[in-house]
Design a protein around this motif. Structure first.
Motif, short mmCIF file in Angstrom:
data_model
loop_
_atom_site.label_atom_id
_atom_site.label_comp_id
_atom_site.label_asym_id
_atom_site.label_seq_id
_atom_site.Cartn_x
_atom_site.Cartn_y
_atom_site.Cartn_z
N TRP A 125 -1.71 -3.46 -5.70
CA TRP A 125 -2.35 -2.65 -4.68
C TRP A 125 -2.66 -1.31 -5.34
O TRP A 125 -1.78 -0.72 -5.96
CB TRP A 125 -1.41 -2.46 -3.48
N TRP A 159 -3.87 -7.54 13.00
CA TRP A 159 -4.41 -6.57 12.06
C TRP A 159 -5.63 -7.21 11.43
O TRP A 159 -5.55 -8.34 10.96
CB TRP A 159 -3.36 -6.22 10.99
N GLN A 160 -6.76 -6.49 11.45
CA GLN A 160 -8.02 -7.05 10.95
C GLN A 160 -8.58 -6.13 9.88
O GLN A 160 -8.87 -4.97 10.13
CB GLN A 160 -9.03 -7.17 12.10
N THR A 206 -10.41 -0.97 8.52
CA THR A 206 -9.18 -1.52 9.07
C THR A 206 -9.21 -1.36 10.58
O THR A 206 -9.40 -0.26 11.09
CB THR A 206 -7.95 -0.79 8.49
N ASP A 225 -5.28 -16.50 13.44
CA ASP A 225 -5.47 -15.76 12.18
C ASP A 225 -6.73 -16.18 11.46
O ASP A 225 -6.69 -16.63 10.30
CB ASP A 225 -4.25 -15.96 11.28
N SER A 244 -4.20 -10.88 10.60
CA SER A 244 -2.80 -11.29 10.50
C SER A 244 -2.02 -10.67 11.65
O SER A 244 -2.31 -9.56 12.08
CB SER A 244 -2.21 -10.79 9.17
N VAL A 280 -9.14 2.31 12.27
CA VAL A 280 -8.55 3.39 11.49
C VAL A 280 -9.65 4.34 11.01
O VAL A 280 -10.65 3.90 10.43
CB VAL A 280 -7.76 2.86 10.29
N GLU A 335 1.57 0.93 9.44
CA GLU A 335 1.47 0.11 10.64
C GLU A 335 2.27 0.74 11.79
O GLU A 335 1.85 0.73 12.94
CB GLU A 335 2.00 -1.32 10.38
N ASN A 347 0.88 -7.66 9.22
CA ASN A 347 0.59 -6.31 8.75
C ASN A 347 -0.74 -6.28 7.99
O ASN A 347 -1.41 -7.31 7.84
CB ASN A 347 1.73 -5.75 7.90
N ILE A 348 -1.10 -5.11 7.48
CA ILE A 348 -2.38 -4.92 6.81
C ILE A 348 -2.45 -5.72 5.52
O ILE A 348 -3.45 -6.41 5.24
CB ILE A 348 -2.60 -3.41 6.55
N GLU A 349 -1.40 -5.67 4.72
CA GLU A 349 -1.42 -6.38 3.45
C GLU A 349 -1.59 -7.89 3.67
O GLU A 349 -2.31 -8.56 2.92
CB GLU A 349 -0.10 -6.13 2.67
N PHE A 366 -8.43 -1.09 18.08
CA PHE A 366 -8.40 0.22 17.41
C PHE A 366 -9.15 0.10 16.08
O PHE A 366 -9.35 -1.01 15.55
CB PHE A 366 -6.96 0.68 17.17
N ILE A 416 -5.18 -8.81 4.41
CA ILE A 416 -5.98 -8.83 3.17
C ILE A 416 -5.71 -10.12 2.39
O ILE A 416 -6.62 -10.81 1.96
CB ILE A 416 -5.65 -7.60 2.31
N ILE A 471 0.82 -1.21 0.00
CA ILE A 471 0.00 0.00 0.00
C ILE A 471 0.86 1.26 0.00
O ILE A 471 0.63 2.20 -0.77
CB ILE A 471 -0.95 -0.03 1.22
#
Lengths: 69, 69, 69, 69, 69, 69, 69, 69, 69, 69, 69, 69
Positions: D57, F57-58, F45, J3, F15, G42, G20, F18-20, G40, F23, D19
């Motif tokens: 992305w 990270w969800q 997010t 996860d 995960s 975003v 992140e 991280n965010i990626e 949290f 996804i 990203i």
């Protein structure tokens, strides 16, 4: 109306003709796997462009259908 | 698709005919200064009224086009 | 334009034909009790489905009209 | 800060990496025609999928830059 | 009104005086590169603070202007 | 592109990395029951926190896939 | 889970590294005055730009924590 | 700017004078318990009416301030 | 406060002076047909431009008034 | 939490009794085809009216459930 | 009403009983550290599910309270 | 359903009892001047607080009714 429960699915229909036809094509395709569709709501209207012409009208819609008992 | 970058511009097209034509007229006019338009997204649909009739369909849309290297 | 004041009303028009016709039918009906309508804005587009076909296009719109002094 | 005026443009950057890289690639490309970029805001994050893997992305962002006097 | 096409640009004006002045300063600056501006819409109102006082009123607005034929 | 119809499903991937990766894990899991996935859009997010550290990270995303004829 | 009550605070974290890390830095700083942070969300992702490079990733997030009895 | 963390609080200011004064009064009051305020964002503008006159302008705003290390 | 019921109407006021005056002019005009107005909420702020100057400030607002028993 | 990946479905429940019952009826019906439901989020609350009485409370909700490995 | 300033805090209340009780429990808990609460606004309604039954109603709300001089 | 046109009005009902009762009280009051009400949609849920207790549940709703020919 009795205490029915409905489910909503989100689909994208496309058409070279117009917006209404894109919606109708999405509903027609969804009818292959879903029965008792009752209503739709338009979520987004987009389209693809080639050589300054709209080539496909693309409509994202939610379709509501009855969950049978 | 390679690592392309696109730009979005926001325009308002109008037509006395219908919604699709208002969108197409905006794209046609934008093509005078922008090349390689790829897609559009409808932002808002409005219209002017005179004597209980819609006289102009007005559609605000974003148009995405490729930024050439 | 002088310092006019406008009022907005929200109505839902429906049509068996298409989206534009649903909007026009709402404006025509509103004209029975409201004068000097000037513009409309689409709020939502929905429809009813029977046997995999859209039977009614239903458009919620806001109509703006001049409040006369 | 003096009474500056900024302009916002909307662009879509893409990257096979992640990203942050998609955002950076959009800014790098925009720098070819815009100077004095100061900040960005993410509008939307999307991506393309092939064979169950994210291949690109795609991040839509607004970039703000100073309009010089 | 004929079948005109408008373009929308997004700018941020700032002023030490008030909100209206921040909007007016953005329009004045935009007039250096854009002609035939017709309307604006406020997108966001912000400001900077120093020592418990607002030092700059910052207004993000969209400005619509006619694309000449 | 022909007059294809797409369906959108909404999933949440998580995960520790991280965010990626969150996804990608959602897409990988969805591939067990859905074929021909084409794109995704991030809806939200979030993440869980333990002892001042992000533990997961969800990411909620919509995945679009082609409905085959 | 019992009938707990949570409070949400809104913070902006920044980082020169990535998204992140900006989130994690906000949570780390918030932990100085808030205990029992659980999740949290975003709210917004922005960044500052200097010389066509992102210099700071800035993420606005809401942090939820348990209000102890 | 270093890797600072900011906190946002939401307050409602009111004034019998105008919108700017309602914002300024909220910031002045907030300064009694919060230091290093840097910016605000307007969330909502409302007001009370008595005998067809606005008696109080009420503005909901978010105020961002630096969390010191 | 007893179990009162309120109604909300949406109006657009305009003024050559400023935003507050546009709001006040809408309330003054609405008072010709509605009594017991209690509060308003700003929905949108726009304006018309002529020769790089704002000629009319236009504010869309909702006005709440008590429905008498 | 490991996860895990969750899926969200959107349903509309209705009840002659109250809002909570409409939500519960949607979940009960969804349980016929979905297992391991974990949470729901209310999307919209509506209802039908006959003779000035609410006859059905209708709640649109998203239900999240675990996708088992 | 004089020129008062209010602060808004965001909390999540939960209850095994119903939505109103979840709201009331959040307000009761908030009263331990905040005085002069005046109003609340519902931001989101969610809940947890176990074995096809809602086990906790969870309501996110903003609570407004007077900042005393 | 024939090609009917509906009108939407926005009202706020309040009740000392609960959310459903606030909605019902708004519909009952609206029935004094509007006939053929068909459905409602909740726009916002708020309430007033005194001494840490909710004293009035306040629900803003839109009510749709048939415009007779």
């Amino acid at each position: 109306m009795t205490d029915k429960v409905y489910k909503l699915i989100e689909v994208v229909g496309s058409s070279t003709a117009n917006i209404e036809d894109a919606i109708q094509s999405a509903i027609a395709r969804a009818s292959k796997s879903v029965r008792q569709m009752r209503w739709f709501e338009v979520v987004e209207t987009r389209g693809s462009i080639e050589n300054t012409r709209v080539t496909h009208w693309q409509v994202t819609l939610k379709i509501g259908f009855t969950l049978e008992d």
